[in-house]
Write a protein that holds these residues in place. Structure first.
Motif, PDB file in Angstrom:
ATOM      1  N   LEU A 116       1.235  11.020  27.186  1.00 19.18           N
ATOM      2  CA  LEU A 116       1.672  12.061  28.103  1.00 19.18           C
ATOM      3  C   LEU A 116       2.968  12.662  27.583  1.00 19.18           C
ATOM      4  O   LEU A 116       3.507  12.221  26.571  1.00 19.18           O
ATOM      5  CB  LEU A 116       1.843  11.486  29.506  1.00 19.18           C
ATOM      6  N   THR A 117       3.508  13.621  28.281  1.00 17.19           N
ATOM      7  CA  THR A 117       4.743  14.271  27.849  1.00 17.19           C
ATOM      8  C   THR A 117       5.881  13.262  27.745  1.00 17.19           C
ATOM      9  O   THR A 117       6.158  12.528  28.688  1.00 17.19           O
ATOM     10  CB  THR A 117       5.137  15.381  28.844  1.00 17.19           C
ATOM     11  N   GLY A 118       6.520  13.211  26.587  1.00 20.83           N
ATOM     12  CA  GLY A 118       7.657  12.322  26.363  1.00 20.83           C
ATOM     13  C   GLY A 118       7.295  10.912  25.950  1.00 20.83           C
ATOM     14  O   GLY A 118       8.171  10.152  25.554  1.00 20.83           O
ATOM     15  N   GLU A 119       6.043  10.520  26.026  1.00 24.01           N
ATOM     16  CA  GLU A 119       5.649   9.171  25.625  1.00 24.01           C
ATOM     17  C   GLU A 119       5.519   9.100  24.109  1.00 24.01           C
ATOM     18  O   GLU A 119       5.282  10.102  23.442  1.00 24.01           O
ATOM     19  CB  GLU A 119       4.314   8.779  26.266  1.00 24.01           C
ATOM     20  N   ASN A 120       5.681   7.866  23.605  1.00 25.00           N
ATOM     21  CA  ASN A 120       5.505   7.700  22.170  1.00 25.00           C
ATOM     22  C   ASN A 120       4.613   6.506  21.880  1.00 25.00           C
ATOM     23  O   ASN A 120       4.410   5.635  22.711  1.00 25.00           O
ATOM     24  CB  ASN A 120       6.845   7.575  21.451  1.00 25.00           C
ATOM     25  N   SER A 121       4.074   6.528  20.687  1.00 22.36           N
ATOM     26  CA  SER A 121       3.222   5.451  20.207  1.00 22.36           C
ATOM     27  C   SER A 121       3.832   4.935  18.915  1.00 22.36           C
ATOM     28  O   SER A 121       4.171   5.713  18.026  1.00 22.36           O
ATOM     29  CB  SER A 121       1.806   5.975  19.959  1.00 22.36           C
ATOM     30  N   LEU A 122       4.013   3.639  18.839  1.00 25.02           N
ATOM     31  CA  LEU A 122       4.596   3.003  17.662  1.00 25.02           C
ATOM     32  C   LEU A 122       3.516   2.199  16.952  1.00 25.02           C
ATOM     33  O   LEU A 122       2.794   1.438  17.578  1.00 25.02           O
ATOM     34  CB  LEU A 122       5.747   2.081  18.057  1.00 25.02           C
ATOM     35  N   MET A 123       3.426   2.392  15.660  1.00 29.46           N
ATOM     36  CA  MET A 123       2.464   1.655  14.844  1.00 29.46           C
ATOM     37  C   MET A 123       3.192   1.141  13.613  1.00 29.46           C
ATOM     38  O   MET A 123       4.179   1.740  13.190  1.00 29.46           O
ATOM     39  CB  MET A 123       1.326   2.571  14.410  1.00 29.46           C
ATOM     40  N   TRP A 124       2.694   0.075  13.070  1.00 27.30           N
ATOM     41  CA  TRP A 124       3.298  -0.425  11.840  1.00 27.30           C
ATOM     42  C   TRP A 124       2.237  -1.090  10.979  1.00 27.30           C
ATOM     43  O   TRP A 124       1.224  -1.557  11.455  1.00 27.30           O
ATOM     44  CB  TRP A 124       4.456  -1.373  12.126  1.00 27.30           C
ATOM     45  N   ILE A 125       2.515  -1.081   9.691  1.00 28.45           N
ATOM     46  CA  ILE A 125       1.665  -1.744   8.710  1.00 28.45           C
ATOM     47  C   ILE A 125       2.471  -2.918   8.190  1.00 28.45           C
ATOM     48  O   ILE A 125       3.513  -2.737   7.546  1.00 28.45           O
ATOM     49  CB  ILE A 125       1.285  -0.793   7.568  1.00 28.45           C
ATOM     50  N   ASP A 126       1.999  -4.124   8.493  1.00 25.16           N
ATOM     51  CA  ASP A 126       2.719  -5.320   8.079  1.00 25.16           C
ATOM     52  C   ASP A 126       2.573  -5.555   6.581  1.00 25.16           C
ATOM     53  O   ASP A 126       1.541  -5.269   5.988  1.00 25.16           O
ATOM     54  CB  ASP A 126       2.178  -6.553   8.816  1.00 25.16           C
ATOM     55  N   PHE A 127       3.624  -6.095   6.002  1.00 25.79           N
ATOM     56  CA  PHE A 127       3.578  -6.524   4.610  1.00 25.79           C
ATOM     57  C   PHE A 127       3.356  -8.022   4.527  1.00 25.79           C
ATOM     58  O   PHE A 127       3.653  -8.642   3.522  1.00 25.79           O
ATOM     59  CB  PHE A 127       4.869  -6.142   3.892  1.00 25.79           C
ATOM     60  N   ASP A 128       2.844  -8.631   5.602  1.00 23.64           N
ATOM     61  CA  ASP A 128       2.620 -10.074   5.612  1.00 23.64           C
ATOM     62  C   ASP A 128       1.544 -10.481   4.613  1.00 23.64           C
ATOM     63  O   ASP A 128       1.643 -11.508   3.955  1.00 23.64           O
ATOM     64  CB  ASP A 128       2.198 -10.553   7.006  1.00 23.64           C
ATOM     65  N   LYS A 129       0.494  -9.660   4.489  1.00 27.59           N
ATOM     66  CA  LYS A 129      -0.633 -10.019   3.644  1.00 27.59           C
ATOM     67  C   LYS A 129      -0.299  -9.893   2.167  1.00 27.59           C
ATOM     68  O   LYS A 129      -0.860 -10.576   1.333  1.00 27.59           O
ATOM     69  CB  LYS A 129      -1.830  -9.130   3.970  1.00 27.59           C
ATOM     70  N   TYR A 130       0.596  -8.992   1.817  1.00 24.95           N
ATOM     71  CA  TYR A 130       0.959  -8.782   0.427  1.00 24.95           C
ATOM     72  C   TYR A 130       2.411  -8.331   0.357  1.00 24.95           C
ATOM     73  O   TYR A 130       3.025  -7.984   1.352  1.00 24.95           O
ATOM     74  CB  TYR A 130       0.037  -7.762  -0.251  1.00 24.95           C
ATOM     75  N   LYS A 131       2.947  -8.322  -0.832  1.00 23.71           N
ATOM     76  CA  LYS A 131       4.341  -7.928  -1.010  1.00 23.71           C
ATOM     77  C   LYS A 131       4.498  -6.430  -0.787  1.00 23.71           C
ATOM     78  O   LYS A 131       3.544  -5.665  -0.879  1.00 23.71           O
ATOM     79  CB  LYS A 131       4.796  -8.293  -2.411  1.00 23.71           C
ATOM     80  N   ILE A 132       5.731  -6.032  -0.518  1.00 23.84           N
ATOM     81  CA  ILE A 132       6.023  -4.634  -0.229  1.00 23.84           C
ATOM     82  C   ILE A 132       5.598  -3.743  -1.383  1.00 23.84           C
ATOM     83  O   ILE A 132       4.925  -2.731  -1.191  1.00 23.84           O
ATOM     84  CB  ILE A 132       7.535  -4.442   0.062  1.00 23.84           C
ATOM     85  N   ASN A 133       5.964  -4.115  -2.601  1.00 18.45           N
ATOM     86  CA  ASN A 133       5.645  -3.271  -3.750  1.00 18.45           C
ATOM     87  C   ASN A 133       4.148  -3.161  -3.994  1.00 18.45           C
ATOM     88  O   ASN A 133       3.683  -2.188  -4.561  1.00 18.45           O
ATOM     89  CB  ASN A 133       6.349  -3.788  -5.005  1.00 18.45           C
ATOM     90  N   GLU A 134       3.377  -4.163  -3.571  1.00 14.94           N
ATOM     91  CA  GLU A 134       1.931  -4.093  -3.761  1.00 14.94           C
ATOM     92  C   GLU A 134       1.323  -2.990  -2.901  1.00 14.94           C
ATOM     93  O   GLU A 134       0.377  -2.328  -3.336  1.00 14.94           O
ATOM     94  CB  GLU A 134       1.279  -5.439  -3.445  1.00 14.94           C
ATOM     95  N   TRP A 135       1.805  -2.793  -1.693  1.00 16.37           N
ATOM     96  CA  TRP A 135       1.280  -1.717  -0.864  1.00 16.37           C
ATOM     97  C   TRP A 135       1.554  -0.372  -1.523  1.00 16.37           C
ATOM     98  O   TRP A 135       0.661   0.470  -1.618  1.00 16.37           O
ATOM     99  CB  TRP A 135       1.905  -1.753   0.527  1.00 16.37           C
ATOM    100  N   TYR A 136       2.782  -0.184  -1.994  1.00 19.26           N
ATOM    101  CA  TYR A 136       3.120   1.064  -2.677  1.00 19.26           C
ATOM    102  C   TYR A 136       2.289   1.220  -3.949  1.00 19.26           C
ATOM    103  O   TYR A 136       1.834   2.312  -4.277  1.00 19.26           O
ATOM    104  CB  TYR A 136       4.611   1.109  -3.009  1.00 19.26           C
ATOM    105  N   LYS A 137       2.086   0.127  -4.653  1.00 18.66           N
ATOM    106  CA  LYS A 137       1.296   0.181  -5.888  1.00 18.66           C
ATOM    107  C   LYS A 137      -0.149   0.559  -5.586  1.00 18.66           C
ATOM    108  O   LYS A 137      -0.739   1.395  -6.277  1.00 18.66           O
ATOM    109  CB  LYS A 137       1.356  -1.174  -6.601  1.00 18.66           C
ATOM    110  N   ASN A 138      -0.738  -0.040  -4.545  1.00 19.50           N
ATOM    111  CA  ASN A 138      -2.113   0.303  -4.170  1.00 19.50           C
ATOM    112  C   ASN A 138      -2.240   1.779  -3.791  1.00 19.50           C
ATOM    113  O   ASN A 138      -3.209   2.446  -4.168  1.00 19.50           O
ATOM    114  CB  ASN A 138      -2.595  -0.574  -3.017  1.00 19.50           C
ATOM    115  N   MET A 139      -1.268   2.291  -3.044  1.00 21.06           N
ATOM    116  CA  MET A 139      -1.310   3.703  -2.660  1.00 21.06           C
ATOM    117  C   MET A 139      -1.123   4.603  -3.887  1.00 21.06           C
ATOM    118  O   MET A 139      -1.781   5.634  -4.014  1.00 21.06           O
ATOM    119  CB  MET A 139      -0.239   4.012  -1.616  1.00 21.06           C
ATOM    120  N   ALA A 140      -0.240   4.206  -4.805  1.00 25.38           N
ATOM    121  CA  ALA A 140      -0.020   5.000  -6.016  1.00 25.38           C
ATOM    122  C   ALA A 140      -1.268   5.003  -6.899  1.00 25.38           C
ATOM    123  O   ALA A 140      -1.591   6.027  -7.508  1.00 25.38           O
ATOM    124  CB  ALA A 140       1.180   4.453  -6.783  1.00 25.38           C
ATOM    125  N   ILE A 141      -1.994   3.892  -6.960  1.00 21.25           N
ATOM    126  CA  ILE A 141      -3.236   3.841  -7.736  1.00 21.25           C
ATOM    127  C   ILE A 141      -4.265   4.786  -7.137  1.00 21.25           C
ATOM    128  O   ILE A 141      -4.967   5.502  -7.862  1.00 21.25           O
ATOM    129  CB  ILE A 141      -3.768   2.387  -7.809  1.00 21.25           C
TER     130      ILE A 141
END
Length: 188
Positions: A116-141
């Motif tokens: 609704l007006t003024g409401e927000n939705s927060l989402m996140w992608i955890d790095f628990d399953k893999y290291k931070i750089n691996e997520w960036y590396k997968n996206m870059a590939i």
């Protein structure tokens, strides 16, 4: 006052009412289209996730969508958030490329689907399953295999089953994607 003066002032009155009617139509059209326009404030970046008790859970990709419009919007978190190539003039022969970002439904807080007006939705992608750089590396590939550079993409949110709202990455995310992209190019 003679017959010519009366005719002149009658003509001025007719022009004035015609102009006022025209302006009333313009204002009513503007107001009717303004209410249906969707306005979102979006953020896609890297943040540190901290629990209410102060426990630091590390970094994650954080997505925040806030509804600033007067009408409610619907977001499909599984199908409606991702990356898309930027719109470019004079590049109409290139097809747009879209990559969906999968978000675990447990990683959504705030309003789930309807904002609704003024409401927000927060989402996140955890790095628990893999290291931070691996997520960036997968996206870059993914970008490299499709021939798209990191500065040619932006995020999108698909709302109300018909409208794609585009917004830029946070500069930190873009820099890390570009760094991993350059590493992939140097390795090949």
């Amino acid at each position: 006052m003679n017959q010519n003066d009366i005719a002149f002032w009658g003509m001025i009155g007719n022009w004035f009412t015609g102009l006022a009617t025209f302006l009333a139509v313009i204002v009513s059209l503007y107001l009717s289209t303004r209410q249906t326009r969707i306005k979102l404030k979006c953020f896609f970046g890297e943040r540190i996730k901290i629990l209410g008790d102060g426990t630091n859970l590390g970094k994650c990709i954080f997505i925040e969508i806030t509804n600033l419009s007067l009408m409610p919007i619907n977001i499909e978190h599984q199908l409606g958030i991702g990356m898309i190539t930027k719109k470019r003039r004079l590049r109409f022969w290139r097809k747009k490329k879209v990559w969906m970002i999968s978000i675990d439904p447990r990683n959504v807080s705030g309003s789930k689907n309807k904002l609704l007006t003024g409401e927000n939705s927060l989402m996140w992608i955890d790095f628990d399953k893999y290291k931070i750089n691996e997520w960036y590396k997968n996206m870059a590939i993914k970008l490299y295999t499709h021939g798209v550079k990191p500065n040619e993409i932006e995020c999108y949110v698909y709302v109300n089953n018909s409208i794609t709202y585009r917004f830029p990455f946070d500069s930190v995310v873009l820099e890390k994607l570009e760094l991993q992209y350059k590493k992939i190019i140097n390795d090949r």
